[in-house]
Design an enzyme around this catalytic site. Structure first.
Site, PDB file in Angstrom:
ATOM      1  N   ARG A 128       2.020   1.451  -0.561  1.00 32.56           N
ATOM      2  CA  ARG A 128       1.711   0.107  -0.776  1.00 32.56           C
ATOM      3  C   ARG A 128       1.134  -0.029  -2.304  1.00 32.56           C
ATOM      4  O   ARG A 128       0.621  -1.171  -2.518  1.00 32.56           O
ATOM      5  CB  ARG A 128       0.669  -0.474   0.023  1.00 32.56           C
ATOM      6  CG  ARG A 128       1.453  -0.649   1.610  1.00 32.56           C
ATOM      7  CD  ARG A 128       0.750  -1.586   2.375  1.00 32.56           C
ATOM      8  NE  ARG A 128      -0.710  -1.232   2.853  1.00 32.56           N
ATOM      9  CZ  ARG A 128      -1.464  -1.804   3.607  1.00 32.56           C
ATOM     10  NH1 ARG A 128      -0.976  -2.594   4.357  1.00 32.56           N
ATOM     11  NH2 ARG A 128      -2.646  -1.427   3.916  1.00 32.56           N
ATOM     12  N   LYS A 129       0.882   1.084  -2.929  1.00 31.29           N
ATOM     13  CA  LYS A 129       0.430   1.119  -4.162  1.00 31.29           C
ATOM     14  C   LYS A 129       1.618   1.567  -5.255  1.00 31.29           C
ATOM     15  O   LYS A 129       1.233   2.494  -6.329  1.00 31.29           O
ATOM     16  CB  LYS A 129      -0.847   2.136  -4.247  1.00 31.29           C
ATOM     17  CG  LYS A 129      -1.807   1.249  -3.333  1.00 31.29           C
ATOM     18  CD  LYS A 129      -2.527  -0.099  -4.215  1.00 31.29           C
ATOM     19  CE  LYS A 129      -3.674  -0.481  -3.385  1.00 31.29           C
ATOM     20  NZ  LYS A 129      -3.017  -1.373  -2.229  1.00 31.29           N
ATOM     21  N   PHE A 152     -20.871  -2.151  -0.285  1.00 29.70           N
ATOM     22  CA  PHE A 152     -19.563  -1.518  -0.134  1.00 29.70           C
ATOM     23  C   PHE A 152     -19.785   0.151   0.734  1.00 29.70           C
ATOM     24  O   PHE A 152     -19.810   0.989   0.114  1.00 29.70           O
ATOM     25  CB  PHE A 152     -18.877  -1.288  -1.176  1.00 29.70           C
ATOM     26  CG  PHE A 152     -17.345  -0.890  -1.205  1.00 29.70           C
ATOM     27  CD1 PHE A 152     -16.779  -0.529   0.077  1.00 29.70           C
ATOM     28  CD2 PHE A 152     -16.645  -0.530  -2.244  1.00 29.70           C
ATOM     29  CE1 PHE A 152     -15.473  -0.139   0.089  1.00 29.70           C
ATOM     30  CE2 PHE A 152     -15.375  -0.094  -2.212  1.00 29.70           C
ATOM     31  CZ  PHE A 152     -14.839   0.253  -0.793  1.00 29.70           C
ATOM     32  N   GLU A 180       6.253   8.308   6.761  1.00 29.57           N
ATOM     33  CA  GLU A 180       5.419   7.427   6.332  1.00 29.57           C
ATOM     34  C   GLU A 180       4.020   7.701   7.309  1.00 29.57           C
ATOM     35  O   GLU A 180       4.347   8.166   8.134  1.00 29.57           O
ATOM     36  CB  GLU A 180       5.879   5.826   6.854  1.00 29.57           C
ATOM     37  CG  GLU A 180       7.479   5.628   6.530  1.00 29.57           C
ATOM     38  CD  GLU A 180       7.557   5.437   4.959  1.00 29.57           C
ATOM     39  OE1 GLU A 180       6.283   5.207   4.304  1.00 29.57           O
ATOM     40  OE2 GLU A 180       8.584   5.822   4.421  1.00 29.57           O
ATOM     41  N   HIS A 226      -8.848   5.588  -1.488  1.00 30.51           N
ATOM     42  CA  HIS A 226      -8.416   4.259  -1.010  1.00 30.51           C
ATOM     43  C   HIS A 226      -7.548   4.568   0.012  1.00 30.51           C
ATOM     44  O   HIS A 226      -6.752   5.628   0.102  1.00 30.51           O
ATOM     45  CB  HIS A 226      -7.694   3.554  -2.258  1.00 30.51           C
ATOM     46  CG  HIS A 226      -7.364   2.194  -1.818  1.00 30.51           C
ATOM     47  ND1 HIS A 226      -6.169   2.155  -1.222  1.00 30.51           N
ATOM     48  CD2 HIS A 226      -7.714   1.041  -2.055  1.00 30.51           C
ATOM     49  CE1 HIS A 226      -5.865   0.698  -0.913  1.00 30.51           C
ATOM     50  NE2 HIS A 226      -7.031   0.105  -1.673  1.00 30.51           N
ATOM     51  N   LYS A 248      15.892  11.641  -2.544  1.00 32.56           N
ATOM     52  CA  LYS A 248      15.503  10.400  -2.596  1.00 32.56           C
ATOM     53  C   LYS A 248      15.485   9.730  -4.035  1.00 32.56           C
ATOM     54  O   LYS A 248      14.449   9.892  -4.678  1.00 32.56           O
ATOM     55  CB  LYS A 248      14.500   9.782  -1.580  1.00 32.56           C
ATOM     56  CG  LYS A 248      14.765   9.907  -0.202  1.00 32.56           C
ATOM     57  CD  LYS A 248      14.959  11.128   0.280  1.00 32.56           C
ATOM     58  CE  LYS A 248      15.024  11.063   1.842  1.00 32.56           C
ATOM     59  NZ  LYS A 248      15.557  12.251   2.454  1.00 32.56           N
ATOM     60  N   ASP A 262     -10.315  -0.502   5.977  1.00 34.43           N
ATOM     61  CA  ASP A 262      -9.264  -1.156   5.956  1.00 34.43           C
ATOM     62  C   ASP A 262      -8.049  -0.293   6.255  1.00 34.43           C
ATOM     63  O   ASP A 262      -8.105   1.166   5.469  1.00 34.43           O
ATOM     64  CB  ASP A 262      -9.151  -1.666   4.399  1.00 34.43           C
ATOM     65  CG  ASP A 262      -7.828  -2.503   4.282  1.00 34.43           C
ATOM     66  OD1 ASP A 262      -7.186  -3.107   5.003  1.00 34.43           O
ATOM     67  OD2 ASP A 262      -7.496  -3.002   2.931  1.00 34.43           O
ATOM     68  N   ALA A 263      -7.089  -0.573   6.897  1.00 37.70           N
ATOM     69  CA  ALA A 263      -5.901   0.144   7.329  1.00 37.70           C
ATOM     70  C   ALA A 263      -5.126   0.583   5.805  1.00 37.70           C
ATOM     71  O   ALA A 263      -5.186  -0.112   5.041  1.00 37.70           O
ATOM     72  CB  ALA A 263      -5.056  -0.178   8.049  1.00 37.70           C
ATOM     73  N   LYS A 310     -11.925   1.254  -6.334  1.00 38.97           N
ATOM     74  CA  LYS A 310     -10.954   0.358  -7.061  1.00 38.97           C
ATOM     75  C   LYS A 310     -11.300   0.084  -8.641  1.00 38.97           C
ATOM     76  O   LYS A 310     -12.671  -0.304  -8.805  1.00 38.97           O
ATOM     77  CB  LYS A 310     -10.592  -0.839  -6.417  1.00 38.97           C
ATOM     78  CG  LYS A 310      -9.767  -0.683  -5.012  1.00 38.97           C
ATOM     79  CD  LYS A 310      -9.418  -1.704  -4.282  1.00 38.97           C
ATOM     80  CE  LYS A 310      -8.320  -2.388  -4.989  1.00 38.97           C
ATOM     81  NZ  LYS A 310      -7.652  -3.877  -4.145  1.00 38.97           N
ATOM     82  N   GLU A 325      11.842  10.506   9.324  1.00 40.26           N
ATOM     83  CA  GLU A 325      12.842  11.329   9.519  1.00 40.26           C
ATOM     84  C   GLU A 325      12.979  12.601   8.809  1.00 40.26           C
ATOM     85  O   GLU A 325      12.541  12.431   7.462  1.00 40.26           O
ATOM     86  CB  GLU A 325      14.274  10.604   9.210  1.00 40.26           C
ATOM     87  CG  GLU A 325      14.383   9.197   9.953  1.00 40.26           C
ATOM     88  CD  GLU A 325      13.715   8.004   9.224  1.00 40.26           C
ATOM     89  OE1 GLU A 325      12.884   7.328   9.910  1.00 40.26           O
ATOM     90  OE2 GLU A 325      13.683   8.333   8.181  1.00 40.26           O
ATOM     91  N   ASP A 339      -4.876   3.357   1.186  1.00 42.20           N
ATOM     92  CA  ASP A 339      -3.083   3.457   1.154  1.00 42.20           C
ATOM     93  C   ASP A 339      -3.135   4.733   0.240  1.00 42.20           C
ATOM     94  O   ASP A 339      -1.771   5.536   0.516  1.00 42.20           O
ATOM     95  CB  ASP A 339      -2.841   2.426   0.135  1.00 42.20           C
ATOM     96  CG  ASP A 339      -2.873   1.006   0.883  1.00 42.20           C
ATOM     97  OD1 ASP A 339      -2.521   1.045   2.023  1.00 42.20           O
ATOM     98  OD2 ASP A 339      -2.864  -0.072   0.131  1.00 42.20           O
ATOM     99  N   LYS A 340      -3.843   5.304  -0.686  1.00 41.29           N
ATOM    100  CA  LYS A 340      -3.727   6.480  -1.140  1.00 41.29           C
ATOM    101  C   LYS A 340      -3.930   7.780  -0.229  1.00 41.29           C
ATOM    102  O   LYS A 340      -3.294   8.588  -0.420  1.00 41.29           O
ATOM    103  CB  LYS A 340      -4.800   6.635  -2.538  1.00 41.29           C
ATOM    104  CG  LYS A 340      -4.176   6.214  -3.830  1.00 41.29           C
ATOM    105  CD  LYS A 340      -2.977   6.910  -4.205  1.00 41.29           C
ATOM    106  CE  LYS A 340      -1.685   6.111  -4.725  1.00 41.29           C
ATOM    107  NZ  LYS A 340      -0.513   6.441  -4.755  1.00 41.29           N
ATOM    108  N   LYS A 380       8.874  11.354   0.175  1.00 35.62           N
ATOM    109  CA  LYS A 380      10.154  11.423   0.202  1.00 35.62           C
ATOM    110  C   LYS A 380      10.624  12.759  -0.717  1.00 35.62           C
ATOM    111  O   LYS A 380      10.043  13.150  -1.739  1.00 35.62           O
ATOM    112  CB  LYS A 380      10.832  10.441  -0.472  1.00 35.62           C
ATOM    113  CG  LYS A 380      10.607   9.005   0.073  1.00 35.62           C
ATOM    114  CD  LYS A 380      11.018   7.885  -0.921  1.00 35.62           C
ATOM    115  CE  LYS A 380      10.685   6.546   0.144  1.00 35.62           C
ATOM    116  NZ  LYS A 380      11.064   4.971  -0.911  1.00 35.62           N
ATOM    117  N   ASP A 412      14.637   6.822  -5.178  1.00 36.27           N
ATOM    118  CA  ASP A 412      13.262   6.301  -5.535  1.00 36.27           C
ATOM    119  C   ASP A 412      12.545   7.017  -6.151  1.00 36.27           C
ATOM    120  O   ASP A 412      11.733   6.342  -7.036  1.00 36.27           O
ATOM    121  CB  ASP A 412      12.762   5.702  -3.792  1.00 36.27           C
ATOM    122  CG  ASP A 412      13.576   4.491  -3.617  1.00 36.27           C
ATOM    123  OD1 ASP A 412      14.242   3.858  -4.131  1.00 36.27           O
ATOM    124  OD2 ASP A 412      13.332   4.357  -2.232  1.00 36.27           O
TER     125      ASP A 412
END
Length: 360
Positions: free
Chosen positions: A234-235, A220, A44, A15, A259, A228-229, A158, A57, A17-18, A255, A261
Site C-alpha cells: 500500500r506504499k 500520537f 501478502e 508504519h 515477478k 491502524d491496520a 510519517k 502462493e 503498511d511497512k 514477490k 512488478d
C-alpha cells in the site's frame, strides 16, 4: 512548469503498511535462501492489533510453518514493537500460504514474465541519490529520526516535504510535516526531536518562511498496527519516486524476482539512473511493459531531456531486459536482503545491485 512546489511523503519502518512489507519480504528472503531459481513466492501480509495474517502462493518454498512464524516474530521484534497492542511475543499468526497455481507456473517456469504489467524507472540530478528532492528529503528525515528514537519516540512515523523549484532547480523547502509516535506525555519532546532531525537533513534549504507541522493533531501514542491496520503493497509511491514520476501500479514486496512488478521496475530504475549518471540527460523516465509468460518486453518508452532515440537504441542493443536477463544481471535469486531494503524507498543511496552506476 519551471517554477512550482512539489510534495512527497515517506513512512518509517514502523508504519503498519511497512511492517507488512518487511514481513512479506523477510519470507521472500527465507524462501530464496532455502530454495533455488525454481522457487516462487508471492506473499501478502495483514497486520493489526496483536495479529498477523499471511496469504499467498509459493512453489519450492521449503520453509516450515514454525519457521514462518519465527520469521514473523523476529522481524516485528527487530522493528521495535513491544507494545501492549502489538508485541512480537503476543502475536496471533495465521499462515494461509498455499501452493502456486499450476496454470501460472506454465508461464514462469521457463522465466517468462510472471505477469503482465507496466513498470517505470526514473532518475534525475537533484542530488547524489539521483532521486527527486521531495521524496529524497522525506526519506532522509525519517532515517535520521529513527536514530533519535531513544525512549521517547515509537517506531511509527510519517514525513512529508514540499520543495519549491525555481527554473526547474531546487530552491527551498516550503513546508515540512512530521507525525511520530511517542510515549505518553512526551509530545513536546517528540516535536523537538522531529524538528532537529529535519534541520540536520534540510540545512540551508530551510528559511524563515518554511512552515512546520509537527504532530499537528497532538498526541500520537497509539500507533503501528494497533492504531491502524497495515497491508503489503500500500506504499508503492513511497517505495518509488514520491509521485514525481509515474508508477505502473504493481507492488514490489512479497514477490520473488520472476515477478516483473519487482525486477523490471528495478531494471527501469537502473537504466534511468545510468542514463543520468552518464550525462546522457539531466532526468530520464523509462517505461517497460511485459506479457505473462513472454520473455521480451512488449514495449520500451523513454522520456528525458536528452536524445531519446539514441538512448533507446543503445539500451535495446546492449541490455538484456528479459526476466532472466534482469535476474542474472542483478543476481536477484542470491540477493537475500529484500526485507532490509524495502524501507525508506527501494531506490537511492542503497547498497543494492540495481543502484549500481556503470553499464557493465
Amino acid at each position: 512548469m519551471n517554477n512550482y512546489i512539489f510534495t512527497s511523503e515517506s513512512v518509517s519502518d514502523g508504519h503498519p503498511d511497512k511492517v507488512a512489507d518487511q514481513i512479506s519480504d523477510a519470507l521472500v528472503d527465507a524462501g530464496l535462501r532455502a530454495g533455488d531459481e525454481t522457487t516462487r513466492v508471492a506473499i501478502e501480509t495483514l497486520v493489526t492489533t496483536n495479529m498477523v495474517t499471511l496469504a499467498g502462493e509459493v512453489k519450492n518454498f521449503n520453509v516450515t510453518d514454525d519457521q514462518v512464524k519465527e520469521i514473523v516474530r523476529s522481524k516485528v521484534r527487530e522493528i521495535g514493537y513491544e507494545q501492549d497492542g502489538f508485541h512480537w511475543d503476543k502475536l496471533k499468526i495465521y499462515n494461509e500460504i498455499h501452493a502456486q497455481s499450476a496454470d501460472i507456473a506454465l508461464g514462469t517456469d521457463n522465466f517468462g514474465a510472471g505477469d503482465q504489467g507496466i513498470m517505470f524507472g526514473y532518475a534525475c540530478n537533484d542530488n547524489d541519490a539521483y532521486l527527486p528532492a521531495p521524496i529524497y528529503y522525506s526519506h532522509e528525515i525519517l532515517k535520521t529520526l529513527k536514530l533519535q528514537r531513544q525512549d521517547i519516540l515509537g517506531p511509527d512515523a510519517k514525513s512529508q516535504v514540499s520543495v519549491e523549484y525555481e527554473g526547474g532547480k531546487v530552491k527551498r523547502i516550503d513546508q515540512v510535516v512530521i507525525s511520530t509516535q511517542h510515549v505518553e506525555g512526551k509530545i513536546e519532546q517528540a516535536r523537538n526531536i522531529s524538528k532537529v532531525a529535519s534541520m540536520m537533513k534540510l540545512g540551508n534549504l530551510i528559511d524563515d518562511n518554511t512552515v512546520w507541522h509537527l504532530n499537528p493533531t497532538g498526541n500520537f501514542v497509539i500507533g503501528g498496527p494497533d492504531g491502524d491496520a497495515g497491508v503489503t503493497g500500500r506504499k508503492i509511491i513511497v517505495d518509488t519516486y514520491g509521485g514525481f514520476a509515474p508508477h505502473g501500479g504493481g507492488a514490489f514486496s512479497g514477490k520473488d524476482p520472476t515477478k516483473v512488478d519487482r525486477s523490471a521496475a528495478y531494471m527501469a530504475r537502473w537504466l534511468a539512473k545510468n542514463v543520468v549518471a552518464d550525462e546522457m540527460a539531466d532526468w530520464c523516465q523509462i517505461q517497460l511493459s511485459y506479457a505473462i509468460g513472454v520473455k521480451q518486453p512488449t514495449s520500451i518508452y523513454i522520456d528525458s531531456n536528452g536524445h531519446n532515440r539514441s538512448i533507446q537504441k543503445f539500451i535495446e542493443s546492449s541490455i538484456d531486459m528479459t526476466p532472466k536477463g534482469i535476474i542474472d544481471r542483478f543476481d536477484l535469486f542470491n540477493f537475500n536482503n529484500y526485507s532490509e531494503n524495502c524501507t525508506y524507498g527501494h531506490f537511492g543511496n542503497k547498497d543494492v545491485p540495481w543502484e549500481r552506476i556503470g553499464w557493465e
